[in-house]
Design an enzyme around this catalytic site. Sequence first.
Site, mmCIF file in Angstrom:
data_model
loop_
_atom_site.group_PDB
_atom_site.id
_atom_site.type_symbol
_atom_site.label_atom_id
_atom_site.label_comp_id
_atom_site.label_asym_id
_atom_site.label_seq_id
_atom_site.Cartn_x
_atom_site.Cartn_y
_atom_site.Cartn_z
ATOM 1 N N ARG A 43 1.179 -1.452 -0.221
ATOM 2 C CA ARG A 43 -0.266 0.381 -0.159
ATOM 3 C C ARG A 43 0.511 1.017 -0.008
ATOM 4 N NH1 ARG A 43 -3.119 -3.046 -1.790
ATOM 5 N NH2 ARG A 43 -4.987 -4.197 -0.114
ATOM 6 N N ARG A 70 -7.613 26.642 -1.693
ATOM 7 C CA ARG A 70 -7.126 25.662 -1.643
ATOM 8 C C ARG A 70 -6.897 24.899 -2.760
ATOM 9 N NH1 ARG A 70 -5.063 24.963 3.749
ATOM 10 N NH2 ARG A 70 -6.540 25.306 4.932
ATOM 11 N N ALA A 82 -7.952 26.266 11.187
ATOM 12 C CA ALA A 82 -7.329 24.857 11.389
ATOM 13 C C ALA A 82 -5.671 24.935 11.317
ATOM 14 C CB ALA A 82 -7.886 23.655 10.665
ATOM 15 N N GLU A 99 -3.687 28.071 16.238
ATOM 16 C CA GLU A 99 -4.401 28.342 15.342
ATOM 17 C C GLU A 99 -5.552 29.332 14.967
ATOM 18 O OE1 GLU A 99 -3.289 27.624 11.687
ATOM 19 O OE2 GLU A 99 -1.451 26.488 12.814
ATOM 20 N N GLU A 103 -5.740 32.546 12.438
ATOM 21 C CA GLU A 103 -7.004 32.330 11.210
ATOM 22 C C GLU A 103 -7.494 33.771 11.454
ATOM 23 O OE1 GLU A 103 -7.560 28.909 10.148
ATOM 24 O OE2 GLU A 103 -5.558 28.604 9.203
ATOM 25 N N PRO A 121 -8.564 7.648 5.129
ATOM 26 C CA PRO A 121 -7.874 6.131 6.048
ATOM 27 C C PRO A 121 -7.449 5.284 4.407
ATOM 28 C CG PRO A 121 -10.392 6.510 6.024
ATOM 29 C CD PRO A 121 -9.964 7.799 6.287
ATOM 30 N N GLY A 122 -7.645 5.199 3.617
ATOM 31 C CA GLY A 122 -7.866 4.255 2.839
ATOM 32 C C GLY A 122 -6.277 5.004 1.755
ATOM 33 N N GLU A 126 -3.493 10.851 8.617
ATOM 34 C CA GLU A 126 -3.227 12.453 9.001
ATOM 35 C C GLU A 126 -5.110 11.828 9.690
ATOM 36 O OE1 GLU A 126 -4.888 17.025 7.264
ATOM 37 O OE2 GLU A 126 -4.758 15.382 5.678
ATOM 38 N N GLU A 151 -2.586 32.756 3.585
ATOM 39 C CA GLU A 151 -3.413 33.205 4.606
ATOM 40 C C GLU A 151 -4.222 34.922 5.147
ATOM 41 O OE1 GLU A 151 -1.867 31.524 8.664
ATOM 42 O OE2 GLU A 151 -2.688 29.501 8.268
#
Length: 210
Positions: A43, A70, A82, A99, A103, A121-122, A126, A151
């Site tokens: 994997r 993003r 975040a 944070e 922010e 999760p695959g 994180e 930012e």
Amino acid sequence: MSEPLHDERTDLPISDRRELHSGYVMDLVSEAVDLGIAGEVRREFVRHPGAVAVVALDDEDRVALVRQYRHPVRAHLWEVPAGLLDVPGEPLQAAAARELAEEADLRATTWHTLVDFFTSPGGSDERIRIFLARGLTGVPESHRHQREAEELDMDLAWVPLQDVVAAALTGRVHNPSTVTGVLAAHAARGQGWSPLRPADAPWQPAWHRD
């Protein structure tokens, strides 16, 4: 099921580990893992330092949201404050407070753990802890963080919690911490905040980087 529903950390044998790419924030690794009856599989996944996020709720039940570009998804997203767990040894709640100040120029007197989740999760390890922060005040202008890069021009908006929930359910906001956080906050508020955990609640299952 006799026990309460819960995930279980499982350390399966790893016969080979390779770092395919070392990045500025994240790394790409490849591991060969023994699944037992299913045999050995390889994997590839992203190794990530983890992050924290904050649903900052004021006395009028409004959520503080920032609008940030993003690049991977080519979009400006409305997000709860975040950031990465990129300060060695920094407690999760302290990182969240940092944070929130950096922010949104906000401080909070009351902190609770709202929800924990793995983002993908695959394909990544994180993890994110989302806090609920209340008792909000502004950071004095002389002590405010000097923002840069994405930012630098972030907008701040105060949006009623129920409106953010509606935006999530109708597909108008997409940031995972925002969607997960506001739905969790809405659910917890409906139970008189009884599901909230302490700000220093342990991550379950116990999580660490090998």
